[in-house]
Design a protein around this motif. Structure first.
Motif, short mmCIF file in Angstrom:
data_model
loop_
_atom_site.label_atom_id
_atom_site.label_comp_id
_atom_site.label_asym_id
_atom_site.label_seq_id
_atom_site.Cartn_x
_atom_site.Cartn_y
_atom_site.Cartn_z
N GLY A 185 -79.42 -29.74 4.89
CA GLY A 185 -80.27 -29.18 3.84
C GLY A 185 -79.85 -27.83 3.33
O GLY A 185 -80.47 -27.29 2.41
N VAL A 186 -78.79 -27.27 3.90
CA VAL A 186 -78.32 -25.94 3.51
C VAL A 186 -76.96 -26.07 2.83
O VAL A 186 -76.08 -26.79 3.30
N ARG A 187 -76.81 -25.37 1.71
CA ARG A 187 -75.51 -25.32 1.05
C ARG A 187 -75.17 -23.87 0.74
O ARG A 187 -75.89 -23.19 0.01
N MET A 188 -74.06 -23.43 1.31
CA MET A 188 -73.58 -22.08 1.04
C MET A 188 -72.21 -22.18 0.39
O MET A 188 -71.38 -22.99 0.78
N GLU A 189 -72.00 -21.33 -0.62
CA GLU A 189 -70.75 -21.34 -1.36
C GLU A 189 -70.15 -19.94 -1.36
O GLU A 189 -70.84 -18.93 -1.19
N GLU A 190 -68.83 -19.91 -1.57
CA GLU A 190 -68.10 -18.64 -1.65
C GLU A 190 -67.02 -18.82 -2.72
O GLU A 190 -65.96 -19.38 -2.47
N ARG A 191 -67.31 -18.33 -3.93
CA ARG A 191 -66.40 -18.56 -5.05
C ARG A 191 -65.05 -17.88 -4.84
O ARG A 191 -64.03 -18.37 -5.28
N SER A 192 -65.07 -16.75 -4.19
CA SER A 192 -63.87 -16.04 -3.74
C SER A 192 -64.32 -15.23 -2.54
O SER A 192 -65.52 -15.06 -2.31
N PRO A 193 -63.40 -14.75 -1.69
CA PRO A 193 -63.83 -14.04 -0.48
C PRO A 193 -64.85 -12.93 -0.78
O PRO A 193 -64.62 -12.06 -1.60
N GLY A 194 -66.01 -13.02 -0.11
CA GLY A 194 -67.06 -12.02 -0.26
C GLY A 194 -68.13 -12.37 -1.26
O GLY A 194 -69.18 -11.72 -1.29
N SER A 195 -67.93 -13.39 -2.09
CA SER A 195 -68.88 -13.74 -3.16
C SER A 195 -69.75 -14.92 -2.71
O SER A 195 -69.42 -16.07 -2.95
N TYR A 196 -70.88 -14.60 -2.03
CA TYR A 196 -71.75 -15.62 -1.46
C TYR A 196 -72.77 -16.14 -2.46
O TYR A 196 -73.28 -15.40 -3.30
N ARG A 197 -73.10 -17.44 -2.29
CA ARG A 197 -74.29 -18.04 -2.90
C ARG A 197 -74.89 -18.98 -1.86
O ARG A 197 -74.19 -19.59 -1.07
N LEU A 198 -76.22 -19.08 -1.87
CA LEU A 198 -76.90 -19.84 -0.82
C LEU A 198 -78.11 -20.56 -1.38
O LEU A 198 -78.89 -19.98 -2.15
N SER A 199 -78.28 -21.82 -1.01
CA SER A 199 -79.50 -22.55 -1.36
C SER A 199 -79.98 -23.34 -0.14
O SER A 199 -79.18 -23.76 0.70
N ILE A 200 -81.28 -23.49 -0.04
CA ILE A 200 -81.91 -24.32 0.98
C ILE A 200 -82.74 -25.37 0.26
O ILE A 200 -83.67 -25.02 -0.47
N ARG A 201 -82.38 -26.62 0.41
CA ARG A 201 -83.09 -27.72 -0.23
C ARG A 201 -83.25 -27.51 -1.74
O ARG A 201 -84.32 -27.71 -2.30
N GLY A 202 -82.22 -27.07 -2.37
CA GLY A 202 -82.37 -26.83 -3.80
C GLY A 202 -81.05 -26.61 -4.49
O GLY A 202 -79.99 -26.95 -3.98
N SER A 203 -81.15 -26.01 -5.65
CA SER A 203 -80.00 -25.81 -6.51
C SER A 203 -79.66 -24.34 -6.60
O SER A 203 -80.43 -23.47 -6.20
N LEU A 204 -78.47 -24.09 -7.16
CA LEU A 204 -78.03 -22.72 -7.39
C LEU A 204 -78.15 -22.34 -8.85
O LEU A 204 -77.46 -21.44 -9.32
N LEU A 205 -79.05 -23.04 -9.58
CA LEU A 205 -79.21 -22.77 -11.00
C LEU A 205 -79.66 -21.34 -11.26
O LEU A 205 -79.40 -20.78 -12.32
#
Length: 690
Positions: free
Chosen positions: A74-94
């Motif tokens: 249920g967790v999705r974490m992204e890193e577009r480049s080193p240090g650039s975090y995005r995080l969602s729990i049961r949802g979108s990154l809109l």
């Protein structure tokens, strides 16, 4: 590699069947958590909770939280480049072109999320954390405004061993110029403990113009100054810089995925504009825990932070200065009888964040003429109550609620001066009703109903279009879930399955426009979402830890996420996207791992991540391809020179050399969706313990 993984699992099963009867009956320790004020066993928890312990953190890549957090269903974490975090729990990154929103994050007793709704998780070094708990689904009842969930991070030193003094140094280097160093000093006396964590990290990055550097320092102190009272202080300082290479079109991504965003027309390239983030944060908090008597306890925490943020972007140069001051306090009353234990908590959390927004022309990485200047102050206040009733250690009932009051004031300085104005939202009542029933020592049932609420962050109210959007409203919704947990074979097998439905209203989504041929963001409330989901987690000690056999321990883990998320009554201008798949959400994610422990401190860790295709725009006309990621790590502990212990290890990531984008730019103008992740890469390291 897939055949090798399968063969290893089969071999493990054969080996397990040949173990002695003593091994097959070995009992493992019970897993305990602390989601709502007090410790409880994981099997009895009323909520869907993901736990990342120190062992899991140790096995994963040590230069980022991404790999560890993505092991939780249920967790999705992204890193577009080193240090650039995005995080969602049961949802979108809109809502999150960069950064983390609609999730509340706490570091020990202190909120890391500020009143403006931003969470600088990338300010923290991985070495700063000893354990992470993820409460999935809305937790607005006692943790304030959030529509996604809550992340509880336990810093190093939170669970110090009495009279223990130690120093640990870790050095790690790898592909693409990556280097990570951290040192941890632990001092523990009878009534006082001190933990100091220092870290330095750098990387050149896989893509052009994707280098990063972070300097980090953290100190945690605890002092039991009387028999029934203790004082805790937390301080950290982070100096982070990373370049932002920018998104690529499909053609650019296929031709040269390691390139940064090129110039186009009158728009300069990411390299020309020196696009990147410069963020310095200092955070401090102090907490007092007073056990008044056998029934009453009082906890009060005060905290403050200051962030100096600079973002030379392709179309402008933004500077932000953010200051936060806050307080969290609660009173607890507990009583026990022969059949019923109950606990009641009542408290409040209040904080204020002032942000100065200043935007300039970006003249090749240097600020030029002023474009806009505004001052915004966010006020986040909520009172909460929580009642837990435990009947015969079988039925656990939790009733909680909060009253949330959120608002902000603003004034503009340039280009047109506007006097101070205030925008307040109606008080929101956020209930949560949950229960779990322990059928027997091995099997439990649970269910919950909760309401989520997330007001717009200051970065959404005042986005890169430099317009203060007073019409932007909070998103909210009701979440319904039910689940089962099974803990059998003398606690060697743990299974957790959760089904949920979340109906989100007035969803906040990002839009992009061209202003004078320059790209800019803004946010709107656009319909809602209907989110049906299924999550499962499994952990199985095929061979429990032992000291006699060739395989000293073998554990398999699996997490499975099914996300049937659809837009509901979602219209953008003339386009009706109702019924489309929710942008940025893979339908299926499966994580499998094998942890093998061998004689003389040797170990082997393997992990496979399957992520299905991901819609990149609301129209569902463009998808990112599915991918398989395989990583491995081997090492040896308990090397000794005199009294000094060593551990050496080596690992590899993306062994299949998959071409994938970890951090897609959703609904990107010009089709620049893709931020290519690193190809096959390797690392190695050394840990020294004194």
């Amino acid at each position: 590699m897939k055949i090798f993984l399968t063969g290893l699992i089969v071999l493990a099963g054969i080996t397990a069947s040949a173990q002695t009867q003593q091994d097959s009956t070995r009992r493992l320790n019970e897993v305990t958590i602390r989601p709502y004020f007090s410790n409880q066993s994981l099997i009895r928890s009323t909520g869907a909770i993901g736990l990342i312990d120190s062992t899991t953190l140790d096995r994963q890549l040590g230069n980022s939280f991404v790999s560890a957090l993505n092991t939780v269903a249920g967790v999705r974490m992204e890193e577009r480049s080193p240090g650039s975090y995005r995080l969602s729990i049961r949802g979108s990154l809109l809502r999150s072109p960069f950064g983390i929103r609609n999730i509340k994050i706490y570091l020990d007793d202190f909120p890391l999320t500020d009143a403006g709704g931003n969470s600088y998780l990338n300010a923290l070094d991985v070495a700063s954390a000893s354990q992470i708990q993820i409460l999935k689904g809305p937790q607005s009842s006692i943790y304030g405004a959030n529509s996604g969930g809550v992340v509880l991070i336990q810093p190093q030193g939170s669970n110090a061993i009495t009279n223990n003094n130690s120093i640990a140094l870790k050095l790690e280097g790898g592909s693409f110029g990556s280097f990570h160093q951290n040192a941890v000093l632990q001092h523990q006396a009878e009534k006082y403990s001190l933990n100091i964590t220092q870290a330095y990290q750098r990387s050149d990055g896989y893509r052009d113009h994707s280098g990063m550097e972070r300097k980090y320092f953290q100190a945690l102190q605890k002092w039991d100054y009387t028999k029934n009272a203790s004082l805790k202080t937390l301080l950290f300082y982070s100096d982070l810089h990373y370049n932002t290479p920018g998104g690529l079109t499909a053609e650019q991504y296929l031709q040269n995925p390691s390139s940064s965003r090129p110039a186009a027309g009158q728009t300069k390239s990411a390299i020309d504009q020196n696009a990147g983030i410069y963020s310095k944060t200092i955070y401090g908090g102090i907490s007092n825990n007073w056990i008044i008597n056998s029934h009453f306890k009082h906890v009060i925490s005060v905290f403050s932070s200051y962030t100096d943020f600079k973002n030379p972007f392709i179309t402008n140069y933004e500077k932000r200065k953010e200051f936060t001051l806050g307080l969290r306090s609660y009173l607890e009353y507990a009583r026990s009888s022969s059949d019923v234990d109950w606990k009641f908590n009542i408290g409040l959390e209040s904080m204020k964040t002032g942000t100065d927004f200043d935007n300039y022309d970006n003249n090749f990485g240097q600020p030029g003429a002023v474009q806009a200047s505004d001052k915004l102050n966010a006020n986040s206040n909520f009172a909460f109550a929580h009642l837990g009733i435990d009947i015969s250690q079988k039925l656990l009932i939790e009733l909680s609620a909060s009253a949330n009051l959120y608002g902000y004031n603003y004034r503009s300085i340039a280009p047109i001066a506007i006097s101070k104005k205030t925008n307040k939202f109606d008080v929101q009542f956020m209930p949560r009703i949950a229960l779990s029933y322990l059928v027997d020592d091995q099997f439990s049932l649970r269910s919950s109903v909760s309401k989520g609420y997330s007001p717009p962050s200051l970065s959404e109210v005042r986005a890169s279009n430099n317009v203060i959007n007073i019409d932007l409203q909070p998103e909210y919704g009701w979440n319904y879930e039910a689940g089962v947990r099974y803990e059998g074979l003398n606690k060697r097998l743990f299974v957790d399955v959760t089904g949920f439905y979340y109906n989100l209203k007035k969803a906040i989504v990002r839009r992009t426009i061209l202003i004078n041929e320059k790209e800019a963001d803004y946010f709107v409330n656009a319909g809602g979402t209907k989110q049906w989901g299924l999550e499962s987690s499994l952990a199985f000690w095929i061979i429990p830890t032992n000291e006699n056999n060739f395989i000293r321990g073998l554990q398999l883990r699996n997490s499975y996420t099914l996300s049937h998320f659809k837009f509901d009554k979602y219209i953008d201008k003339a386009n009706d996207f109702s019924g489309n798949n929710l942008t940025g959400v893979p339908k299926v994610t499966v994580i499998n791992s094998t942890d093998v422990r061998l004689p003389k401190g040797f170990y082997l860790f393997l992990q496979h991540n399957y992520t299905s295709s991901i819609p990149l725009n609301d129209a569902n006309t463009v998808y990112a391809k599915k991918y398989h990621l395989v990583q491995a790590k081997v090492g040896k502990k308990n090397l000794r020179i005199g009294k000094t212990l060593f551990e050496v290890y080596a690992g590899a990531d993306n062994l299949l050399n998959e071409k994938y984008s970890l951090g897609n730019d959703l609904n990107a103008l010009g089709g620049r969706y893709f931020n290519a992740a690193a190809t096959r890469n390797f690392y190695g390291g050394l840990t020294i313990c004194l």
